[in-house]
Design an enzyme around this catalytic site. Structure first.
Site, PDB file in Angstrom:
ATOM      1  N   LYS A   1       8.656   8.129   7.144  1.00  0.00           N
ATOM      2  CA  LYS A   1       9.016   6.781   6.700  1.00  0.00           C
ATOM      3  C   LYS A   1      10.494   6.722   6.293  1.00  0.00           C
ATOM      4  O   LYS A   1      11.190   7.730   6.281  1.00  0.00           O
ATOM      5  CB  LYS A   1       8.111   6.353   5.532  1.00  0.00           C
ATOM      6  CG  LYS A   1       6.627   6.326   5.882  1.00  0.00           C
ATOM      7  CD  LYS A   1       6.324   5.294   6.949  1.00  0.00           C
ATOM      8  CE  LYS A   1       4.842   5.007   7.124  1.00  0.00           C
ATOM      9  NZ  LYS A   1       4.017   6.146   7.536  1.00  0.00           N
TER      10      LYS A   1
HETATM   11  C1  LIG Z   1       1.022   0.963   8.592  1.00  0.00           C
HETATM   12  C2  LIG Z   1       0.615   2.082   7.685  1.00  0.00           C
HETATM   13  N1  LIG Z   1      -0.216   1.803   6.662  1.00  0.00           N
HETATM   14  C3  LIG Z   1      -0.614   2.767   5.811  1.00  0.00           C
HETATM   15  C4  LIG Z   1      -0.194   4.072   5.949  1.00  0.00           C
HETATM   16  C5  LIG Z   1      -0.705   5.115   5.016  1.00  0.00           C
HETATM   17  O1  LIG Z   1       0.327   5.757   4.331  1.00  0.00           O
HETATM   18  P1  LIG Z   1       0.167   7.260   3.824  1.00  0.00           P
HETATM   19  O2  LIG Z   1       0.307   8.159   5.004  1.00  0.00           O
HETATM   20  O3  LIG Z   1       1.309   7.417   2.853  1.00  0.00           O
HETATM   21  O4  LIG Z   1      -1.154   7.368   3.176  1.00  0.00           O
HETATM   22  C6  LIG Z   1       0.670   4.402   6.979  1.00  0.00           C
HETATM   23  C7  LIG Z   1       1.147   5.791   7.133  1.00  0.00           C
HETATM   24  O5  LIG Z   1       1.301   6.359   8.152  1.00  0.00           O
HETATM   25  C8  LIG Z   1       1.080   3.387   7.885  1.00  0.00           C
HETATM   26  O6  LIG Z   1       1.885   3.677   8.920  1.00  0.00           O
END
Ligand SMILES: Cc1ncc(COP(=O)(O)O)c(C=O)c1O
Length: 402
Positions: free
Chosen positions: A195
Site C-alpha cells: 500500500k
Molecule cells: C481493497 C482492500 N480492502 C481491504 C484490504 C485488507 O487490508 P489488510 O491486508 O491490511 O487486511 C485490502 C488489502 O489488500 C484491500 O486491497
C-alpha cells in the site's frame, strides 16, 4: 531500480529514518498501546481531513470494526462491489450479514450508481445495512450518488479506501481527500506493504462521528474501557465516594484484540510524513506509463479514472485484449516474469471465489467479468526508475506481439 533487479508489482519503501523510528520505539517503555498510537491517529486524521482516526491491526480489522460499530446485524445485507479484495465481502460475513455483490464499470472497476441500483434488486427482502464502495487502485467513484441511494434506504456508507491514501477528488464542492469520511459514516485504510504507506500489517478507520470513534476504539480492544466517565458497573468500578477503583476496567461490548502496537505506529508516523513524496512519485510513474503504453492502444489501455479524481495510484492496472493479441494472460505474465517483471491480477471477482459462490450462487455480473478478463497490474512503487516503466511497457508490447 538497478538494472537486472526483479520488479515486483508493488513493494514497500522503507528508509533509514523509518528503521530509526522503529528502533527508538523499541527502546521505549511500551511496545503496544503507548503514546505513539494516538500520535499516529492524530497525524493520520489531520492528513486525510477527518475528525477522528482509530488505528487497528489491519485493513481487514478496520472493515470488521466499521460494521461492528454500525451494529450491522445477522441477516442484514451489505452491498460490496464484486471487484475487490475478499476482505471487503468477508467483513459482512464476520458479523453474520449477507454480502450482496454489485457489478462494476468494466473500464474503471468501480461500483457505480447504476450497478448499485441493480444490486438493490437482489437484496432478497433483507434490510440493507451498509454499502461499501471500494476505491479500487486509488480511484474514487461517484460517492455522492452512492451516499444518496444509501441515505434513502436508511443504510450507512463505509468507504473501503485501502487503495486510496493520498487520492484527491472533486465532486463540485472543492478538493476532498479520499477517506475524509465527509460522504460516508467511516472510511477504512490498510498499511500492508504494497500500500501507499506501510507498517507491515496495519489499518485505520476514519470518521467524523465522535460516537462511532469511541465505539471503534472500544471494539478494537476487547470491548474494554478504562475511562471512568464511561463506567456502568457502579458496584464494581466505583468507590462509595464516586472515585474510580484503581484497577477498574469494564468490558462493555464483545470486542477483539485488533490493536496496532506502538512499534508499528512509530513506523506509520514515519511513513505518513513521506506520503506526499510517495504519492507524487506514484503519480509521475503512472503518467509515464500512460505515455509509454499509448502506442499499444487499443490492444492495451490503462484502466479508466473517473472525472474529478486525482488518484495517488496504489496499482497501475491495464486492460488488455489478450485474445485479440492471440495469446493468454498467463502466457503474458510468464513472459514478463522471465524478463524480471512481476505482474498480478486485481482481482478475481469475489462472487466467483468458491466460498462466496457456494453462498451467493451464480450471479451474472458482466462488468466484473469484462474487467477480470482483461486486467493486469504492472509494477508500481516509488523506488522504480522512469526507465523501469519504459522497460515494462516495451516488454508488455513484445509479450503481446504488438
Ligand atoms: C481493497 C482492500 N480492502 C481491504 C484490504 C485488507 O487490508 P489488510 O491486508 O491490511 O487486511 C485490502 C488489502 O489488500 C484491500 O486491497
Amino acid at each position: 531500480m538497478a538494472e537486472g533487479d526483479f520488479l515486483p508489482y508493488g513493494r514497500q519503501t522503507i528508509e533509514e529514518d523509518d528503521i530509526a523510528a522503529v528502533a527508538a520505539a523499541l527502546r521505549g517503555e511500551l511496545l503496544t498501546t503507548g503514546p505513539l498510537v494516538p500520535a499516529f491517529e492524530t497525524a493520520f486524521a489531520a492528513t486525510v481531513g477527518a475528525e477522528h482516526a482509530v488505528a487497528c491491526s489491519s485493513g481487514t480489522a478496520a472493515l470488521h470494526l466499521a460494521l461492528l460499530a454500525l451494529d450491522v446485524r445477522p441477516g442484514e445485507a451489505v452491498i460490496v462491489p464484486a471487484v475487490t479484495f475478499v476482505a471487503t465481502a468477508n467483513c459482512a460475513r464476520y458479523v453474520g450479514a449477507e454480502p450482496v455483490f454489485a457489478d462494476v464499470d468494466p473500464e474503471s472497476g468501480l461500483m457505480t450508481e447504476q450497478t448499485l441500483r441493480a444490486a438493490l434488486a437482489r437484496l432478497g427482502g433483507r434490510r440493507l445495512a451498509a454499502v461499501l464502495p471500494v476505491h479500487l487502485t486509488g480511484s474514487v467513484g461517484d460517492l455522492p450518488a452512492i451516499r444518496a441511494i444509501a441515505d434513502g434506504l436508511g443504510a450507512s456508507v463505509v468507504e473501503d479506501a485501502c487503495h486510496a491514501l493520498g487520492t484527491w477528488t472533486d465532486f463540485g464542492a472543492g478538493a476532498e481527500h479520499a477517506g475524509d469520511a465527509r460522504r460516508s459514516a467511516m472510511a477504512t485504510f490498510s498499511f500492508h506493504p504494497v500500500k501507499t504507506i506501510a507498517t507491515g500489517e496495519g489499518g485505520m478507520v476514519t470518521t467524523n462521528d465522535a460516537v462511532l470513534a469511541r465505539r471503534l476504539a472500544l471494539l478494537r480492544s476487547h470491548g474494554i474501557t478504562r475511562e471512568a466517565a464511561a463506567f456502568q458497573a457502579v458496584d464494581i468500578s466505583l468507590q462509595p465516594d464516586g472515585a474510580a477503583n484503581p484497577w477498574a476496567n469494564e468490558m462493555q461490548a464483545l470486542g477483539f484484540n485488533y490493536r496496532l502496537p506502538d512499534v508499528l505506529c512509530a513506523l506509520g508516523l514515519s511513513q505518513l510524513a513521506k506520503l506526499a513524496r510517495f504519492a507524487a512519485r506514484r503519480r509521475t510513474l503512472a503518467a509515464r506509463y500512460r505515455g509509454s503504453l499509448a502506442p499499444l492502444a487499443p490492444l492495451v489501455r490503462p484502466a479508466a479514472v473517473p472525472a474529478g479524481c486525482d488518484p495517488a495510484p496504489h496499482l497501475f492496472v491495464v486492460l488488455a485484449d489478450f485474445e485479440a493479441a492471440g495469446t493468454s494472460r498467463a502466457s503474458v505474465m510468464h513472459a514478463l516474469e522471465a524478463r524480471g517483471i512481476g505482474t498480478q491480477v486485481h482481482y478475481i471477482p469475489v462472487h466467483r471465489q468458491p466460498y462466496h459462490r457456494e453462498r451467493c450462487g451464480d450471479v451474472d455480473l458482466p462488468g466484473a467479468d469484462a474487467w477480470y478478463a482483461r486486467c493486469l497490474s504492472l509494477p508500481l512503487f516509488p523506488a522504480m526508475a522512469d526507465e523501469d516503466v519504459d522497460r515494462v511497457a516495451a516488454a508488455l508490447g513484445k509479450a503481446l506481439g504488438a
